[in-house]
Design a protein around this motif. Structure first.
Motif, PDB file in Angstrom:
ATOM      1  N   VAL A 157     -11.306  -4.569  40.246  1.00  0.00           N
ATOM      2  CA  VAL A 157     -10.573  -4.024  39.098  1.00  0.00           C
ATOM      3  C   VAL A 157     -11.136  -2.708  38.561  1.00  0.00           C
ATOM      4  O   VAL A 157     -10.531  -2.085  37.690  1.00  0.00           O
ATOM      5  N   GLY A 158     -12.301  -2.252  39.065  1.00  0.00           N
ATOM      6  CA  GLY A 158     -12.873  -0.999  38.590  1.00  0.00           C
ATOM      7  C   GLY A 158     -13.398  -1.100  37.169  1.00  0.00           C
ATOM      8  O   GLY A 158     -13.608  -2.184  36.624  1.00  0.00           O
ATOM      9  N   GLY A 159     -13.640   0.041  36.542  1.00  0.00           N
ATOM     10  CA  GLY A 159     -14.078   0.077  35.148  1.00  0.00           C
ATOM     11  C   GLY A 159     -15.563  -0.206  34.974  1.00  0.00           C
ATOM     12  O   GLY A 159     -16.380   0.026  35.860  1.00  0.00           O
ATOM     13  N   ASN A 160     -15.892  -0.725  33.797  1.00  0.00           N
ATOM     14  CA  ASN A 160     -17.255  -1.087  33.438  1.00  0.00           C
ATOM     15  C   ASN A 160     -17.360  -2.615  33.367  1.00  0.00           C
ATOM     16  O   ASN A 160     -16.388  -3.291  33.003  1.00  0.00           O
ATOM     17  N   HIS A 161     -18.548  -3.130  33.674  1.00  0.00           N
ATOM     18  CA  HIS A 161     -18.714  -4.591  33.709  1.00  0.00           C
ATOM     19  C   HIS A 161     -20.014  -4.999  33.031  1.00  0.00           C
ATOM     20  O   HIS A 161     -21.033  -4.306  33.128  1.00  0.00           O
ATOM     21  N   ILE A 162     -19.953  -6.151  32.361  1.00  0.00           N
ATOM     22  CA  ILE A 162     -21.112  -6.709  31.668  1.00  0.00           C
ATOM     23  C   ILE A 162     -21.237  -8.170  32.081  1.00  0.00           C
ATOM     24  O   ILE A 162     -20.258  -8.925  32.026  1.00  0.00           O
ATOM     25  N   ALA A 163     -22.430  -8.583  32.496  1.00  0.00           N
ATOM     26  CA  ALA A 163     -22.662  -9.997  32.777  1.00  0.00           C
ATOM     27  C   ALA A 163     -22.852 -10.737  31.459  1.00  0.00           C
ATOM     28  O   ALA A 163     -23.557 -10.261  30.565  1.00  0.00           O
ATOM     29  N   VAL A 164     -22.222 -11.899  31.335  1.00  0.00           N
ATOM     30  CA  VAL A 164     -22.314 -12.684  30.110  1.00  0.00           C
ATOM     31  C   VAL A 164     -22.579 -14.142  30.451  1.00  0.00           C
ATOM     32  O   VAL A 164     -22.319 -14.602  31.563  1.00  0.00           O
ATOM     33  N   SER A 165     -23.076 -14.864  29.459  1.00  0.00           N
ATOM     34  CA  SER A 165     -23.329 -16.293  29.599  1.00  0.00           C
ATOM     35  C   SER A 165     -23.260 -16.922  28.215  1.00  0.00           C
ATOM     36  O   SER A 165     -23.630 -16.273  27.225  1.00  0.00           O
ATOM     37  N   PRO A 166     -22.786 -18.167  28.107  1.00  0.00           N
ATOM     38  CA  PRO A 166     -22.672 -18.786  26.780  1.00  0.00           C
ATOM     39  C   PRO A 166     -24.019 -19.175  26.184  1.00  0.00           C
ATOM     40  O   PRO A 166     -24.948 -19.542  26.903  1.00  0.00           O
ATOM     41  N   VAL A 167     -24.112 -19.079  24.873  1.00  0.00           N
ATOM     42  CA  VAL A 167     -25.261 -19.573  24.117  1.00  0.00           C
ATOM     43  C   VAL A 167     -24.739 -20.470  23.008  1.00  0.00           C
ATOM     44  O   VAL A 167     -23.548 -20.419  22.668  1.00  0.00           O
ATOM     45  N   PRO A 168     -25.571 -21.329  22.432  1.00  0.00           N
ATOM     46  CA  PRO A 168     -25.121 -22.144  21.304  1.00  0.00           C
ATOM     47  C   PRO A 168     -24.571 -21.274  20.176  1.00  0.00           C
ATOM     48  O   PRO A 168     -25.080 -20.177  19.916  1.00  0.00           O
ATOM     49  N   GLU A 169     -23.529 -21.760  19.525  1.00  0.00           N
ATOM     50  CA  GLU A 169     -22.870 -20.987  18.471  1.00  0.00           C
ATOM     51  C   GLU A 169     -23.833 -20.566  17.363  1.00  0.00           C
ATOM     52  O   GLU A 169     -23.682 -19.497  16.781  1.00  0.00           O
ATOM     53  N   ASP A 170     -24.839 -21.383  17.084  1.00  0.00           N
ATOM     54  CA  ASP A 170     -25.762 -21.054  15.993  1.00  0.00           C
ATOM     55  C   ASP A 170     -26.841 -20.049  16.403  1.00  0.00           C
ATOM     56  O   ASP A 170     -27.730 -19.723  15.617  1.00  0.00           O
ATOM     57  N   GLN A 171     -26.762 -19.549  17.647  1.00  0.00           N
ATOM     58  CA  GLN A 171     -27.732 -18.565  18.111  1.00  0.00           C
ATOM     59  C   GLN A 171     -27.107 -17.203  18.408  1.00  0.00           C
ATOM     60  O   GLN A 171     -27.790 -16.277  18.851  1.00  0.00           O
ATOM     61  N   THR A 172     -25.823 -17.047  18.148  1.00  0.00           N
ATOM     62  CA  THR A 172     -25.149 -15.798  18.513  1.00  0.00           C
ATOM     63  C   THR A 172     -25.700 -14.586  17.758  1.00  0.00           C
ATOM     64  O   THR A 172     -25.621 -13.458  18.260  1.00  0.00           O
ATOM     65  N   HIS A 173     -26.277 -14.821  16.580  1.00  0.00           N
ATOM     66  CA  HIS A 173     -26.819 -13.704  15.802  1.00  0.00           C
ATOM     67  C   HIS A 173     -28.063 -13.092  16.446  1.00  0.00           C
ATOM     68  O   HIS A 173     -28.537 -12.046  16.013  1.00  0.00           O
ATOM     69  N   MET A 174     -28.579 -13.719  17.494  1.00  0.00           N
ATOM     70  CA  MET A 174     -29.799 -13.257  18.148  1.00  0.00           C
ATOM     71  C   MET A 174     -29.521 -12.352  19.346  1.00  0.00           C
ATOM     72  O   MET A 174     -30.443 -11.800  19.946  1.00  0.00           O
ATOM     73  N   TYR A 175     -28.233 -12.178  19.706  1.00  0.00           N
ATOM     74  CA  TYR A 175     -27.899 -11.494  20.962  1.00  0.00           C
ATOM     75  C   TYR A 175     -26.805 -10.454  20.756  1.00  0.00           C
ATOM     76  O   TYR A 175     -26.123 -10.433  19.736  1.00  0.00           O
TER      77      TYR A 175
END
Length: 294
Positions: A157-175
């Motif tokens: 698909v081209g463009g820019n890409h970022i690898a992601v992975s889930p974290v616990p909802e209460d830890q999202t402020h850390m990332y």
């Protein structure tokens, strides 16, 4: 891949950090040279890039990082000694890991001005082509290399890409967190990027894991030298501009393996155990010894 789409040939590795969380071990040795089992952390990350087809490895270094350059160079005396002692397996291992002539480049980040600044320091070596960016602290452990999956998505698909992975909802402020069109999809369009959102304000629980494929226009944005969070030049700020102002597409590639943050002591220790357990020559014995300790 379209006819106008350039392949991903180069990868950037920011290795200028001080590694203060591992003092005194990192007083005279770069944190990237700490070993996970019997290979330096940076070697594991370079292995991932090489397995994905990367041809040119670009290291953004700092003071006291010369040993990294030495590690990826030929060691004539050692190689000769191994040959004289008929240490064929050890010599073959060294030669297999050795990059070819002209495949490595090193540039210096003179001041600790953030990840965005480190990436900008590689601009002349990368040139006008898309490139991969791998943060050496983050080890991605899976049967298929994370970057290989990302390059496959880029080729599609081209463009820019970022690898992601889930974290616990209460830890999202850390990332750094991304919002996506489809949280469950392997590859999905990014709708939003936020660096360490306030509690309860994250658009998803998908965090950025330290693997990127970026178009070269990012260098012009980083070159504006705008300071963001912590007074540093933040990569995320320029990625947001690349998407919103320059209208470039971003896709999130979901990584389904294990990620070990070797920038933390617990992550580093866990990585050593996990990588050793996965090896046929070490795993069974280590498992037995761990049972005794526990």
């Amino acid at each position: 891949m379209t006819k106008t789409q350039k392949p991903i040939r180069k990868a950037v590795f920011p290795v200028a950090g001080l590694g203060t969380r591992f003092l005194p071990a990192t007083k005279a040795m770069p944190k990237e040279m700490l070993t996970v089992v019997d290979r330096p952390v940076i070697q594991h990350v370079v292995d991932e890039a090489r397995a994905a087809g990367i041809e040119h490895f670009i290291f953004v270094t700092g003071r006291n990082k010369g040993v990294i350059e030495d590690h990826f160079d030929s060691q004539y005396e050692l190689e000769r000694t191994l040959a004289e002692r008929n240490k064929k397996n050890e010599l073959e291992l060294l030669m297999r890991d050795l990059p070819g002539p002209g495949q490595t480049s090193f540039t210096r980040q003179q001041a600790p001005l953030g990840l965005g600044h480190a990436v900008w320091c590689a601009r002349e070596i990368v040139g006008n082509e898309p490139f991969a960016l791998l943060l050496p602290d983050m080890l991605h452990h899976a049967d298929k290399p994370c970057l290989a999956e990302m390059i496959a998505a880029y080729n599609s698909v081209g463009g820019n890409h970022i690898a992601v992975s889930p974290v616990p909802e209460d830890q999202t402020h850390m990332y750094g967190i991304v919002g996506v069109e489809d949280r469950k999809a392997k590859v999905s369009a990014v709708t939003q990027m936020i660096e360490k959102p306030a509690r309860g304000q994250a658009p998803s629980n998908l965090h950025i894991t330290g693997r990127y494929i970026l178009q070269p226009e990012i260098f012009g944005l980083l070159g504006q030298q705008e300071r963001g969070q912590g007074g540093e030049i933040q990569l995320t700020d320029s990625m947001i501009k690349l998407q919103t102002e320059m209208k470039q597409a971003f896709h999130a590639v979901r990584f389904d393996g294990q990620i070990y943050d070797c920038g933390s002591k617990i992550g580093f220790l866990t990585a050593n155990v996990a990588y050793a357990l996965a090896r046929a020559d070490l795993g069974p014995t280590l498992k037995s010894e761990l049972k005794k300790l526990l």
